[in-house]
Design a protein around this motif. Structure first.
Motif, mmCIF file in Angstrom:
data_model
loop_
_atom_site.group_PDB
_atom_site.id
_atom_site.type_symbol
_atom_site.label_atom_id
_atom_site.label_comp_id
_atom_site.label_asym_id
_atom_site.label_seq_id
_atom_site.Cartn_x
_atom_site.Cartn_y
_atom_site.Cartn_z
ATOM 1 N N LYS A 140 4.180 5.513 -5.684
ATOM 2 C CA LYS A 140 3.929 5.531 -7.165
ATOM 3 C C LYS A 140 3.127 6.508 -7.562
ATOM 4 O O LYS A 140 3.125 7.380 -8.538
ATOM 5 C CB LYS A 140 3.564 4.184 -7.489
ATOM 6 N N ALA A 141 1.905 6.686 -6.871
ATOM 7 C CA ALA A 141 0.847 7.880 -7.140
ATOM 8 C C ALA A 141 1.380 9.145 -7.095
ATOM 9 O O ALA A 141 1.042 10.307 -7.711
ATOM 10 C CB ALA A 141 -0.386 7.438 -6.457
ATOM 11 N N ALA A 151 2.224 1.669 -3.565
ATOM 12 C CA ALA A 151 1.433 2.467 -4.547
ATOM 13 C C ALA A 151 1.066 3.873 -4.124
ATOM 14 O O ALA A 151 0.769 4.732 -5.242
ATOM 15 C CB ALA A 151 -0.083 1.583 -4.022
ATOM 16 N N LYS A 152 0.937 4.486 -2.930
ATOM 17 C CA LYS A 152 1.247 5.821 -2.724
ATOM 18 C C LYS A 152 2.458 6.562 -3.240
ATOM 19 O O LYS A 152 2.220 7.373 -3.788
ATOM 20 C CB LYS A 152 0.997 5.748 -1.133
ATOM 21 N N PRO A 163 0.743 -1.363 0.037
ATOM 22 C CA PRO A 163 0.048 -0.059 -0.059
ATOM 23 C C PRO A 163 0.751 1.224 0.065
ATOM 24 O O PRO A 163 0.538 2.279 -0.694
ATOM 25 C CB PRO A 163 -0.835 0.010 1.247
ATOM 26 N N TYR A 164 1.964 1.273 0.826
ATOM 27 C CA TYR A 164 2.797 2.420 0.968
ATOM 28 C C TYR A 164 3.457 2.760 -0.562
ATOM 29 O O TYR A 164 3.756 3.809 -1.279
ATOM 30 C CB TYR A 164 4.006 2.245 1.729
#
Lengths: 417, 315
Positions: free
Chosen positions: A228-229, A225-226, A222-223
Motif C-alpha cells: 500500500k505504501a 501495508a508495504k 505487514p507486507y
C-alpha cells in the motif's frame, strides 16, 4: 549383530521372489504420487492426489493400456522437503514404482530430478520416469534438464511472457509490485518479470520486489501495508497454496485496491477468500480453466465435482490428466512399459486434450500447449459457465496464447542414454 | 505515516497474541522450573477445538468452551502426567512435555488430517472496523486485541488483587512455607498449569482463524514463544510482555526494510566488486533476515545477559 542382516537378506530375497514372480502381463502399472501430503501445503498435495486418481480411473475405464493393463496409484509424502523427497523416492523405487508424479515445489522437483537421473544411471534395469505436473522453475527444462524428466505445465518464463505481453497492452498499469516465495521458483518469477517488463514497457516502475519465506508467513498484513505504501496499482505473484490465500486475505482486509496477476489464484481456496472483492481484479495464467470452452473441459470439471463431492477444491491440474494420457499414449506407441522406451516414445508425441492439441518438445521435454490468461468475474451461465469453489465467481478468458507462441529458446543439453 | 500507524497496529495485535502464549509458559516455568515444550500444542488444540465446536454451535460459544476444554486437559496433564514424573527430576519432566508435543501433533493428524481445516472468522466480525488514511483495519483484529487486553487485565487482577493470586505468587517462590500454612500446593500447581493452558487455548481460538489452523501451527509458533520467554527473562511476566510486543514489532517492521549490508557499504563509500564472493551474502536485505532475527537476538541476549531482560534466574 550378524543375525539381523541375514534375516533382512532373507526378507529381501523373499520379497524379490514375490514381486518379480508376480510381474505378469496383467499386472497394474504403478504410478507413484510423490508430493507434500503433510505440512503447510498438504491441502495442495491431497488435491493433486485426487486429480491423479480420477485421471487414472478414466484410462482404466477405457480398458487401460496394451490390451488390458491398468494403472494404479501409490502415494508417498515428501513433507514438501527436498531431503525427504529423496528418501521417499528410494522407497518408491523399492516398491516397484517406475513412474512418479510430483509438482509442488520446484526445489523438491530439482532434487527429485537429480535423484531420478542418478538412480537411472546406476541401475538402468530400475529406471524411473518423472512426470512433473506443476514445478515450473525454468531450470528444470534448461540448464538442469535431464532425459527422464518431463514437464507437463508451462514453465514460469512461458507464463510470464504471456502475462507481460498482456500487461504491455494495459495503459492503466504504471506501478508494479512483485511479491514471491523465497526459493528457486519465486526468485525466477521476480527476475523474469523485471527483465520482461523492462523490455516491453520501460515506463512501468517496479515499486517493490519482496521475497518472503515459503509457507512460513501466517500474517501478510505487514507486507500488504508495504504494498500500500509503495503506491502500486498491480501486484504480480507466483505464490501458491496458503501463501496466495493469506496474501489476498490480508489484502482484502486492508482494502488494498490493486490488480493481482497470479499464477495460482484459481488454485485452492484463494477465490473463496477473495469473493466479491476479487472480481475484475484477480487474474491468473494457466494452461486450463473450466471456462476455456469446448466439451472436454466442461465434462471433466463436472465429473470431478461428482467424483469428489466432499473435496473443497475443483478440478484444477489439467496437467495431471495430460500426464496420464501422455503416458498411456506413449506406452501404446512403444508397445512397452519400460521407462526408457516410453520416454523415447514421449518425445514429439502429440495428443488431443481439452484445449486442443499438445505435444512434448523433444529437445527439453517441455509440453507445449495453449496458455490462458483469465480474470475472475461473476459466473453468468454463458462464457463463464462454471464458478470456482462454489462461490458464484469464475474465470473468464482474456487471452488465449497458442502453443507455438509460447516457445522459448532452451539452454538444455540433453544427455540421452 | 500511514504505513507506520498500520504497522504499529499490526505489531500490537501480533505482540498481544504472543503474550497470551508466553504469559502461560512463563508462569508454568516459574512454578515448575521446567520449560513446557507442549505449551504451543495447547494453542493448536484451542484452535482445533474451536473449529470443531463452532461447526455445531457457532463461534461465540466456542470462544468460551474451547479454552475451558484445553484448560481441563492441561490440568489433567499436570495431575496425571507431570506430577508422576516430577519425582524423577527436571529432565524427566522436560522429556515428558517434549513427548507430549509430538503426541498431540500426531493426534491432530489422526483426528483432523494433515491439511489445514476451514476455520473462519465469524460473519459478524468480518468487516472493516475503521479506516486509517486509506487503509481499512479489519474488525477481527480489533476484537483480537480486545480479547488479549481483557485477558491480561484479568490475569493481572487475579494475581495481585485476589487471595488465590497471593497464594499462587507465594507458592511460586516459597512452596514449602505455603504448604506449612495449610494450603494444598499441588492443587495450586495444577490450577496454574490448567490456567496457562487455557490462556494458550484462548490464543488458539482467536489466532487459529485469523491465520491458519493446521497441524504445523504448534511448531511454527512454539519456537518464537520460546524465544520470547527466554528473551524477556524466564519466569518474568513483565519481561514476557515487553518481549512479546518487541518481537511483534520486529516481525512486522523488518518486513519493510529493504536495506542490506551492501547498501551500508555503498553509503560508507566502500564499493564491493560485482564478482566478489561476499557480495551475495552482503546483498541479503533486513527483510529477508526477518525470520532468523528473533533467534539471533535471543543468542545475543543470552551472551550479554543470561537472565534475560527482566528475569532473575540463570536457568
Amino acid at each position: 549383530m550378524p543375525r539381523i542382516p541375514v534375516l533382512f537378506r532373507c526378507g529381501a530375497v523373499l520379497f524379490a521372489a514375490l514381486c518379480c514372480g508376480a510381474a505378469q502381463a496383467a499386472d497394474p502399472i504403478v504410478l507413484g504420487f510423490v508430493d507434500g501430503l503433510s505440512g503447510s501445503f498438504a491441502n495442495v498435495g491431497e488435491a493433486g492426489l485426487r486429480h491423479l486418481q480420477i485421471a487414472v480411473e478414466d484410462v482404466n475405464a477405457r480398458g487401460g493400456v496394451l490390451g488390458g493393463r491398468k494403472f494404479e496409484v501409490l502415494s508417498f509424502d515428501t513433507k514438501s522437503s527436498a531431503q525427504e523427497a529423496q528418501l521417499v523416492f528410494k522407497q518408491a523405487v523399492d516398491r516397484g514404482v517406475r513412474y512418479i508424479f510430483q509438482g509442488n515445489g520446484s526445489n523438491v522437483a530439482l532434487a527429485l530430478s537429480e535423484a531420478v537421473a542418478k538412480n537411472n544411471a546406476r541401475d538402468p534395469g530400475q529406471a524411473v520416469l518423472f512426470m512433473n505436473f506443476a514445478a515450473v522453475d525454468p531450470a528444470l527444462t534448461n540448464e538442469r534438464c535431464n532425459f527422464w524428466h518431463f514437464r507437463l505445465d508451462a514453465d514460469s518464463d512461458m507464463k510470464m511472457q504471456a502475462v507481460t505481453n498482456y500487461i504491455a497492452r494495459q495503459p492503466g498499469v504504471r506501478k508494479i509490485y512483485l511479491i514471491n516465495q523465497d526459493y528457486s521458483f519465486g526468485q525466477s518469477v521476480a527476475r523474469t518479470a523485471r527483465a520482461m517488463l523492462l523490455a516491453k514497457r520501460p515506463d512501468i516502475q517496479v515499486v517493490g520486489d519482496d521475497l518472503h519465506p515459503m509457507g512460513k508467513v501466517k500474517d501478510f498484513a505487514p507486507y500488504v501495508a508495504k504494498i500500500k505504501a509503495s503506491g502500486a496499482d498491480t501486484v504480480i505473484t507466483g505464490n501458491w497454496g496458503n501463501d496466495i490465500n493469506l496474501l489476498v486475505k490480508a489484502g482484502r482486509d486492508a482494502g488494498l485496491a490493486v490488480d493481482y496477476y497470479t499464477y495460482y489464484a484459481g488454485g485452492f481456496g484463494a477465490v473463496s477468500v477473495l469473493g466479491e472483492a476479487g472480481v475484475n481484479h484477480t487474474k491468473q495464467v494457466t494452461i486450463w480453466h473450466p471456462n476455456i470452452g469446448g466439451r472436454g473441459a466442461a465434462e471433466h470439471f463436472q465429473a470431478y465435482r461428482k467424483r469428489f463431492p466432499e473435496g473443497r477444491e475443483d478440478l484444477y491440474y489439467a496437467a495431471i490428466r495430460h500426464g496420464v494420457e501422455l503416458l498411456a499414449a506413449a506406452i501404446e506407441r512403444a508397445r512397452s512399459t519400460e521407462p526408457l522406451a516410453v520416454a523415447r516414445a514421449l518425445e514429439g508425441l502429440r495428443i488431443d486434450q481439452d484445449a486442443g492439441e499438445l505435444y512434448v518438445r523433444a529437445d527439453n521435454h517441455q509440453v507445449i500447449q495453449p496458455i490462458f490468461l483469465s480474470t475472475l468475474v461473476k459466473a453468468n451461465g454463458k462464457d463463464v459457465r462454471f464458478d470456482a469453489e462454489k462461490t458464484g465467481f469464475g474465470f473468464r478468458t482474456d487471452a488465449r496464447v497458442e502453443g507455438r507462441d509460447t516457445l522459448l529458446p532452451t539452454a538444455c543439453k540433453m544427455q540421452r542414454p | 505515516m500511514e504505513f507506520f500507524v498500520v504497522q504499529l497496529l499490526n505489531s500490537l495485535s501480533y505482540g498481544l497474541l504472543l503474550f497470551m502464549l508466553s504469559s502461560g509458559l512463563t508462569l508454568i516455568f516459574s512454578m515448575m522450573g521446567v520449560l513446557n515444550f507442549a505449551h504451543a500444542s495447547f494453542y493448536m488444540l484451542g484452535a482445533y477445538f474451536a473449529y470443531q465446536i463452532s461447526r455445531y454451535v457457532g463461534f461465540w460459544p466456542a470462544l468460551a468452551i474451547a479454552p475451558l476444554l484445553v484448560g481441563a486437559l492441561g490440568a489433567m496433564t499436570e495431575r496425571f502426567g507431570l506430577r508422576t514424573v516430577h519425582k524423577y527430576g527436571h529432565v524427566a519432566e522436560l522429556l515428558f512435555t517434549f513427548g507430549l508435543f509430538y503426541l498431540i501433533e500426531e493426534v491432530v493428524h489422526l483426528v483432523w488430517g494433515r491439511a489445514p481445516v476451514d476455520y473462519r472468522i465469524p460473519q459478524a466480525l468480518d468487516f472493516a472496523a475503521f479506516t486509517i488514511f486509506s487503509t481499512s483495519y479489519p474488525a477481527y483484529r480489533v476484537f483480537m486485541m480486545g480479547v488479549s487486553v481483557a485477558m491480561l487485565l484479568g490475569l493481572f487482577l487475579l494475581l495481585t488483587r485476589t487471595r488465590i493470586g497471593t497464594i499462587i505468587q507465594a507458592s511460586l517462590t516459597h512452596p514449602h512455607m505455603v504448604e506449612a500454612l495449610g494450603h494444598d500446593v499441588p492443587r495450586i500447581f495444577m490450577l496454574v498449569f490448567g490456567g496457562g493452558a487455557a490462556l494458550a487455548g484462548v490464543a488458539g481460538v482467536i489466532g487459529g482463524n485469523a491465520f491458519v489452523t493446521e497441524p504445523g501451527m504448534a511448531s511454527a509458533v512454539g519456537s518464537i514463544v520460546f524465544v520470547v520467554v527466554v528473551f524477556g527473562g524466564m519466569g518474568s511476566l513483565a519481561g514476557a510482555f515487553v518481549a512479546s510486543l518487541f518481537f511483534g514489532a520486529i516481525q512486522t517492521y523488518t518486513v519493510a526494510m529493504d536495506y542490506s549490508l551492501l547498501d551500508l557499504a555503498a553509503r560508507l563509500g566502500m564499493g564491493i566488486a560485482a564478482d566478489s564472493p561476499v557480495r551475495g551474502l552482503l546483498s541479503v536485505s533486513v527483510a529477508q533476515t526477518a525470520p532468523v532475527l528473533p533467534y539471533l537476538l535471543m543468542v545475543l541476549m543470552l551472551i550479554v545477559r543470561p537472565t534475560g531482560l527482566m528475569g532473575t534466574r540463570e536457568t
